[in-house]
Design a protein around this motif. Structure first.
Motif, PDB file in Angstrom:
ATOM      1  N   LEU A 199       0.843  -1.195   0.000  1.00  0.00           N
ATOM      2  CA  LEU A 199       0.000   0.000   0.000  1.00  0.00           C
ATOM      3  C   LEU A 199       0.879   1.246   0.000  1.00  0.00           C
ATOM      4  O   LEU A 199       1.770   1.388   0.834  1.00  0.00           O
ATOM      5  CB  LEU A 199      -0.906   0.011   1.245  1.00  0.00           C
ATOM      6  N   LEU A 200       0.615   2.120  -0.964  1.00  0.00           N
ATOM      7  CA  LEU A 200       1.378   3.364  -1.044  1.00  0.00           C
ATOM      8  C   LEU A 200       0.594   4.462  -0.335  1.00  0.00           C
ATOM      9  O   LEU A 200      -0.551   4.743  -0.675  1.00  0.00           O
ATOM     10  CB  LEU A 200       1.606   3.746  -2.511  1.00  0.00           C
ATOM     11  N   ILE A 201       1.207   5.063   0.694  1.00  0.00           N
ATOM     12  CA  ILE A 201       0.551   6.148   1.432  1.00  0.00           C
ATOM     13  C   ILE A 201       1.445   7.387   1.405  1.00  0.00           C
ATOM     14  O   ILE A 201       2.647   7.305   1.149  1.00  0.00           O
ATOM     15  CB  ILE A 201       0.242   5.761   2.909  1.00  0.00           C
ATOM     16  N   GLY A 202       0.836   8.547   1.666  1.00  0.00           N
ATOM     17  CA  GLY A 202       1.590   9.809   1.669  1.00  0.00           C
ATOM     18  C   GLY A 202       2.106  10.170   3.044  1.00  0.00           C
ATOM     19  O   GLY A 202       1.810   9.506   4.039  1.00  0.00           O
ATOM     20  N   GLU A 203       2.888  11.263   3.081  1.00  0.00           N
ATOM     21  CA  GLU A 203       3.488  11.748   4.342  1.00  0.00           C
ATOM     22  C   GLU A 203       2.430  12.054   5.404  1.00  0.00           C
ATOM     23  O   GLU A 203       2.580  11.706   6.574  1.00  0.00           O
ATOM     24  CB  GLU A 203       4.249  13.060   4.075  1.00  0.00           C
ATOM     25  N   ARG A 204       1.357  12.734   4.990  1.00  0.00           N
ATOM     26  CA  ARG A 204       0.334  13.140   5.955  1.00  0.00           C
ATOM     27  C   ARG A 204      -0.385  11.941   6.555  1.00  0.00           C
ATOM     28  O   ARG A 204      -0.703  11.921   7.738  1.00  0.00           O
ATOM     29  CB  ARG A 204      -0.657  14.091   5.291  1.00  0.00           C
ATOM     30  N   THR A 205      -0.642  10.910   5.716  1.00  0.00           N
ATOM     31  CA  THR A 205      -1.298   9.691   6.225  1.00  0.00           C
ATOM     32  C   THR A 205      -0.378   8.989   7.219  1.00  0.00           C
ATOM     33  O   THR A 205      -0.818   8.529   8.273  1.00  0.00           O
ATOM     34  CB  THR A 205      -1.660   8.740   5.056  1.00  0.00           C
ATOM     35  N   ALA A 206       0.931   8.921   6.877  1.00  0.00           N
ATOM     36  CA  ALA A 206       1.902   8.282   7.771  1.00  0.00           C
ATOM     37  C   ALA A 206       1.953   9.004   9.113  1.00  0.00           C
ATOM     38  O   ALA A 206       2.008   8.377  10.172  1.00  0.00           O
ATOM     39  CB  ALA A 206       3.286   8.272   7.122  1.00  0.00           C
ATOM     40  N   GLU A 207       1.879  10.335   9.070  1.00  0.00           N
ATOM     41  CA  GLU A 207       1.899  11.121  10.308  1.00  0.00           C
ATOM     42  C   GLU A 207       0.645  10.847  11.144  1.00  0.00           C
ATOM     43  O   GLU A 207       0.712  10.721  12.366  1.00  0.00           O
ATOM     44  CB  GLU A 207       2.016  12.610   9.990  1.00  0.00           C
ATOM     45  N   ASP A 208      -0.498  10.719  10.460  1.00  0.00           N
ATOM     46  CA  ASP A 208      -1.756  10.404  11.161  1.00  0.00           C
ATOM     47  C   ASP A 208      -1.659   9.055  11.879  1.00  0.00           C
ATOM     48  O   ASP A 208      -2.116   8.907  13.010  1.00  0.00           O
ATOM     49  CB  ASP A 208      -2.937  10.361  10.174  1.00  0.00           C
ATOM     50  N   ILE A 209      -1.058   8.067  11.187  1.00  0.00           N
ATOM     51  CA  ILE A 209      -0.892   6.730  11.778  1.00  0.00           C
ATOM     52  C   ILE A 209      -0.005   6.838  13.021  1.00  0.00           C
ATOM     53  O   ILE A 209      -0.318   6.301  14.082  1.00  0.00           O
ATOM     54  CB  ILE A 209      -0.269   5.740  10.761  1.00  0.00           C
ATOM     55  N   LYS A 210       1.115   7.577  12.885  1.00  0.00           N
ATOM     56  CA  LYS A 210       2.068   7.744  13.992  1.00  0.00           C
ATOM     57  C   LYS A 210       1.389   8.369  15.214  1.00  0.00           C
ATOM     58  O   LYS A 210       1.558   7.886  16.335  1.00  0.00           O
ATOM     59  CB  LYS A 210       3.235   8.629  13.513  1.00  0.00           C
ATOM     60  N   ILE A 211       0.598   9.423  14.972  1.00  0.00           N
ATOM     61  CA  ILE A 211      -0.052  10.124  16.077  1.00  0.00           C
ATOM     62  C   ILE A 211      -1.172   9.290  16.705  1.00  0.00           C
ATOM     63  O   ILE A 211      -1.316   9.229  17.924  1.00  0.00           O
ATOM     64  CB  ILE A 211      -0.604  11.489  15.593  1.00  0.00           C
ATOM     65  N   THR A 212      -1.948   8.607  15.860  1.00  0.00           N
ATOM     66  CA  THR A 212      -3.131   7.884  16.347  1.00  0.00           C
ATOM     67  C   THR A 212      -2.811   6.549  17.007  1.00  0.00           C
ATOM     68  O   THR A 212      -3.297   6.244  18.099  1.00  0.00           O
ATOM     69  CB  THR A 212      -4.137   7.660  15.194  1.00  0.00           C
ATOM     70  N   ILE A 213      -1.979   5.722  16.328  1.00  0.00           N
ATOM     71  CA  ILE A 213      -1.709   4.378  16.882  1.00  0.00           C
ATOM     72  C   ILE A 213      -0.225   4.034  16.962  1.00  0.00           C
ATOM     73  O   ILE A 213       0.127   2.902  17.302  1.00  0.00           O
ATOM     74  CB  ILE A 213      -2.443   3.269  16.055  1.00  0.00           C
TER      75      ILE A 213
END
Length: 333
Positions: A199-213
């Motif tokens: 799955l290819l995700i962007g920087e902002r999505t990766a940051e959301d994952i980091k912050i949320t879980i």
């Protein structure tokens, strides 16, 4: 008195965000260090939060750039314009006189890099400029009295760099600055999602994952979230469920690099100061310190009590502002 008269400003010039502290007012501005530029004519379209929202969503001719990379200037002209924009936004264009500004930079910055920051700040409208090292600013902002002959250990994890230092008598005794920080956590998540889930995700999505879980140490309960991206096999949009244990695996390498650097600084610390650190503990500051379990990981690997500062995101900016208040007399010509 005419409005803004103190003219003391502290700036936390970060890779991910810029914070501005004004004497008597506290932190008045916190915006992303992002500038949107039109590639065709080189004109700036947006700065700060407005530009951040454009990342990954701009037409071909508009590109969102970060003029600061790993804590230092990578594009001088854009940094100067960005600084001017944030200073004007914080104090207003019609100031009584030019402000006196303290800017903090990573402890590992070279003399050339320091000079670039100084010149850019003067060009952006400063009357006088004072450069301060990030760990010293972070310690002051975290409420530590650095003037005493006692060892204090600060680990400041920003967007582009992690600064680790033992401070005593107002100065840095032993320090290291590594180019592993919040942005690297995001990149590690992007790589993991590509490798594990195609799955290819962007920087902002990766940051959301980091912050949320996101987790650097196993969470008491496993958290999950839905992640949208592009399937690398079919090329079509796809949604999958990711859990916190997966982020633990994804973030293991950058988290351990920070732990290893803490270890390295402790090994080089004089014995008396090392004993102080063992007694007083390690203090974490910066946005990267908010990664769940990073404090627990450092504590487990070093055996030293590790705490996150009360105001980790603003500690450096507050410390920079308080520093310039403290050296006001010294700065006067």
């Amino acid at each position: 008195m005419f409005g803004f008269t103190s003219n003391d400003i502290g700036i936390d010039l970060g890779t991910a965000s810029i914070l501005v502290y004004i004497k008597g007012k506290g932190v008045v501005l916190k915006e992303p260090s992002v500038v949107a530029i039109d590639r065709e004519n080189g004109k700036i379209q947006a700065i700060g939060e407005e530009a951040r929202l454009m990342i990954g969503r701009t037409p071909g001719n508009i590109v969102a750039v970060r003029p600061l990379r790993q804590g230092v200037i990578s594009d001088y002209t854009i940094t100067e314009k960005m600084l001017k924009y944030f200073i004007d936004k914080s104090v207003g264009k019609k100031t009584f006189r030019k402000p006196r500004i303290a800017v903090c930079i990573p402890s590992g910055a070279t003399e050339v890099e320091k000079k670039a920051v100084e010149d850019a700040t003067y060009s952006a409208g400063a009357r006088e400029v004072k450069i301060i090292e990030e760990p010293v600013a972070a310690a002051i902002g975290a409420g530590i009295d650095i003037s005493k002959a006692v060892g204090n250990m600060i680990v400041d994890i920003g967007g582009g760099t992690a600064d680790i230092a033992v401070i005593s008598l107002g100065g840095t005794v032993v320090s290291t600055s590594i180019k592993i920080a919040g942005d690297d956590f995001d990149e590690a998540i992007v790589r993991y999602m590509r490798k594990k889930h195609n799955l290819l995700i962007g920087e902002r999505t990766a940051e959301d994952i980091k912050i949320t879980i996101g987790a650097a140490y196993r969470r008491p309960e496993v958290l999950t979230m839905e992640v949208k991206g592009r399937n690398l096999v079919t090329g079509l949009p796809k949604t999958i469920e990711v859990n916190s244990d997966e982020t633990l695996e994804a973030l293991r390498e950058p988290a351990m690099q920070i732990v290893d650097s803490v270890h390295n600084v402790l090994e080089r610390t004089p014995p008396e100061l090392a004993a102080d650190v063992y007694e007083r503990g390690i203090v974490l500051t910066g946005g990267g310190s908010l990664l769940s379990g990073l404090d627990a990981l450092i504590e487990e690997k070093t055996g030293i009590n590790t705490v996150i500062a009360d105001n980790p995101l603003t500690a450096v900016a507050i410390g920079t502002g308080k520093f310039i208040e403290g050296v006001k007399g010294e700065l006067k010509k």
